[in-house]
Design a protein around this motif. Structure first.
Motif, short mmCIF file in Angstrom:
data_model
loop_
_atom_site.label_atom_id
_atom_site.label_comp_id
_atom_site.label_asym_id
_atom_site.label_seq_id
_atom_site.Cartn_x
_atom_site.Cartn_y
_atom_site.Cartn_z
N TYR A 1 7.62 -5.20 0.11
CA TYR A 1 8.10 -5.68 1.42
C TYR A 1 9.30 -6.60 1.28
O TYR A 1 10.08 -6.74 2.22
N VAL B 1 6.24 6.17 -3.05
CA VAL B 1 4.90 6.48 -3.57
C VAL B 1 4.85 6.09 -5.04
O VAL B 1 5.89 6.09 -5.72
N THR C 1 1.10 4.23 -1.24
CA THR C 1 2.16 4.80 -0.41
C THR C 1 2.52 3.77 0.65
O THR C 1 1.64 3.21 1.29
N THR C 2 3.80 3.51 0.80
CA THR C 2 4.25 2.59 1.86
C THR C 2 5.71 2.89 2.15
O THR C 2 6.23 3.93 1.71
N THR C 3 6.36 2.01 2.89
CA THR C 3 7.79 2.20 3.15
C THR C 3 8.54 0.94 2.72
O THR C 3 7.98 -0.14 2.66
N ASN D 1 13.58 2.93 7.38
CA ASN D 1 12.59 2.79 6.31
C ASN D 1 12.58 4.01 5.39
O ASN D 1 12.73 5.13 5.86
N LYS E 1 12.34 -1.18 3.31
CA LYS E 1 13.46 -1.32 4.24
C LYS E 1 14.76 -0.73 3.66
O LYS E 1 15.06 -0.93 2.49
N PRO F 1 10.12 6.10 2.81
CA PRO F 1 8.77 6.19 2.25
C PRO F 1 8.82 6.22 0.72
O PRO F 1 9.70 6.87 0.14
#
Ligand SMILES: Cc1cc2nc3c(=O)[nH]c(=O)nc-3n(C[C@H](O)[C@H](O)[C@H](O)COP(=O)(O)OP(=O)(O)OC[C@H]3O[C@@H](n4cnc5c(N)ncnc54)[C@H](O)[C@@H]3O)c2cc1C
Ligand code: SF4
Lengths: 122, 422
Positions: free
Chosen positions: A87, A69, A53-55, A65, A57, A67
């Protein structure tokens, strides 16, 4: 024979259990209340996997951002490579929850999907 | 001042408020309004990008946003009225709600019933005593969560975390993944505050050290945090001389617990519970003011969002009965008390005449233990209500008593005990 302790992370019960790897490579477990724990322990032994899980741009979203998954677990040792790939990604709104953001990320067989809707910034 | 008439006003558009709104709509109530101060629905869930939500309700491991989206989609599909960017300033005991937003200015909304669903907020530095100047760089874990996950910026380079609550543990992992060095987690108690699974997957996975019986005694730096001094503490939580250590860092992240958000409740005189820090509620989640209900983390800090949504449903059903005049408001309450090894307990009181064929109870234990049984005791009766292989304070326990058990209750007060299985 080998005996290893693993704490199951699947649900808040956090069962502390043990995996016994017998000489004929069969498994035995103790301490896990349900079968998800047994599966978890065997996976931890063979090749640990985690949800990612992250975000990512957003260029024009209501928030900067989005989110995201993974739609399945990713090999733990590939987590950082996947994160770095994400990223460097930039996305455009609108996005619907469940939209595929990256298909088969770094050939892991796992898709990265949007974890919420994102509208265009007005 | 603009005036409106609504059947049911729900204050707060998080999971508790949305579950209540969709339930009321399903039961045929038309004039339902959700008031939310933020620019969107979802509440705190929108900043919780990690997974693990919805294991009970959806049998899936959803992220906070995914869980929220399911309810947002329902609220939209059912055409439930929502006022965003609208802050509730005051509620009165005759069920008027005063709120303000840019479009309408000040609003006076009269309601037949109100559900409080304002959630909880984090304890701050003022509530934990730390010496030193007041430099920038001291954040609550939730603030860091919002900065990184929603607004997309990193508030520092090297962090020390004070407290081992779940949000702090989750942020230890999140900061590490984002390239912020997490020097360690310091917990004054001798046991961890968060769930073991979070110690495992958020700290152990990344080699972050949890230091128990240790606390921050001083924060260094004038304009910006430059470092902290940590010390081990003795059994009475006093720093032990000679154990202090200086750590360089530019962020101190506080994860020292949550408290229900109850300014509105206090001002209108709703009776609060000293243990939960939220309103005392009955079997229908009704507060001490008839027609004013409460759901979710405004009542007590439930750790599972599934429970939060469940209480929203209970409150909405209660509000419907209140509006339809089918709720008994006159019979005396039986009080529900915490006995041996039980701390928080919800509901705190019940009216037998209002019980359906089942009743949910939520509770926490004071101490960790194995092989336990939950017993309900009243007059001279003792009835087993559940068995547990393991009980821990960070894990809320949910039990449902059925018709058969409820029918046995007399008019005597009830007490819950968590005892060792013999
Ligand atoms: C920083 C933080 C992180 C958390 N992380 C997790 C986690 O990782 N996992 C987990 O299970 N639980 C977590 N929790 C607990 C979480 O609060 C619950 O799981 C759940 O989101 C609670 O739902 P709720 O609807 O009761 O409250 P919330 O989600 O907090 O919703 C309350 C809503 O009410 C609104 N509101 C408040 N006052 C007013 C007012 N006066 N007028 C108008 N609107 C108002 C708020 O803006 C908010 O949207 C966290 C809590 C916090 C504070
Ligand atoms: S074994 Fe089952 S009950 Fe125990 S922590 Fe894992 S998922 Fe939860």
């Amino acid at each position: 024979m080998e005996k290893i302790s693993y704490t199951c992370i699947v649900c808040p019960k956090s069962c502390k259990g043990e995996l016994i790897v017998k000489d004929n490579n069969e498994f035995e477990t103790s301490g896990y209340i349900c079968k998800r724990g047994i599966e978890y322990a065997i996976n931890e032994y063979r090749s640990p996997k985690r949800m990612l899980t992250t975000t990512v741009k957003m260029l024009n979203g209501t928030f900067s951002n989005l989110p995201v998954v993974s739609d399945n677990e990713v090999d733990k040792d590939k987590l950082f490579a996947c994160l770095n790939y994400l990223y460097s990604t930039k996305l455009e709104a609108p996005i619907k929850e469940g939209d595929i953001i990256v298909a088969n990320i770094l050939n892991t067989g796992v898709n990265i999907i949007a974890a919420r809707d994102m509208k265009i910034k007005s | 001042m603009k005036k409106l008439n609504i059947d049911l006003i729900i204050i707060g558009g998080g999971p508790a408020g949305m579950a209540a709104a969709t339930q009321a709509n399903d039961n045929g109530l038309e004039k339902v309004l959700i008031i939310e101060r933020d620019c969107e629905l979802g509440g705190i869930l929108q900043q919780c990008i990690h997974d693990g939500f919805g294991l009970i309700s959806f049998k899936e491991r959803l992220t906070g946003g995914q869980y929220a989206q399911r309810y947002i989609n329902q609220v939209e599909a059912k055409g439930i009225q929502v006022k965003l960017n609208t802050m509730v300033l005051e509620i009165t005991s005759d069920k008027k709600v005063y709120a303000v937003n840019e479009e309408d200015g000040l609003l006076e909304i009269s309601a037949k019933a109100i559900i409080l669903a304002m959630g909880c907020r984090e304890r701050t530095r003022a509530q934990v005593f730390i010496n030193g100047a007041r430099p920038a760089g001291v954040f609550t874990a939730g603030a860091v969560q919002r900065y990184i996950n929603m607004e997309g910026f990193l508030p520092g380079k090297k962090a020390v975390i004070l407290g081992s609550g779940d949000i702090g543990l989750i942020m230890a992992r999140r900061m590490t993944l984002e390239g912020i060095k997490v020097e360690g987690v310091y917990e004054i108690m001798k046991t961890e505050g968060g769930l073991t699974r979070n110690i495992e997957q958020c700290l152990n996975d990344y080699g972050i050290v949890l230091n128990l019986s240790t606390t921050i005694t001083k924060i260094h730096g004038n304009k910006r945090v430059e470092g902290v001094t940590v010390s081990q503490v003795d059994a009475s939580m006093k720093p032990i001389e000679g154990t202090d250590r200086y750590i360089e860092c530019d962020m101190v992240v506080l994860s020292v617990g949550l408290i229900p958000e109850n300014e509105l409740s206090k001002n209108v005189g709703i009776e609060l519970d000293s243990l939960t820090k939220g309103p005392i509620v009955d079997e229908n989640m009704m507060t001490s003011i008839p027609g004013v209900f409460a759901a979710g983390n405004v009542v007590a800090v439930f750790d599972l969002v599934d429970y939060v949504s469940q209480t929203g449903v209970i409150a909405a059903k209660g509000a419907m009965k209140y509006i339809n005049g089918t709720l008994d408001l006159t019979n005396t309450y039986i009080s529900v008390n915490s006995g041996e090894n039980v701390s928080v307990l919800i509901p705190q009181k019940i009216r037998k005449s209002n019980l359906d064929n089942k009743q949910d109870f939520f509770l926490r234990v004071r101490e960790e233990n194995e092989k336990m049984k939950l017993e309900t005791e009243w007059s001279d009766k003792l009835v087993q209500a559940g068995k547990f292989s393991m009980v821990k304070p960070p894990e809320m326990i949910h039990i449902t008593l059925g018709e058969k058990e409820l029918a046995q209750f007399t008019d005597e007060d009830i007490c819950f005990h968590m005892r060792k299985e013999s």
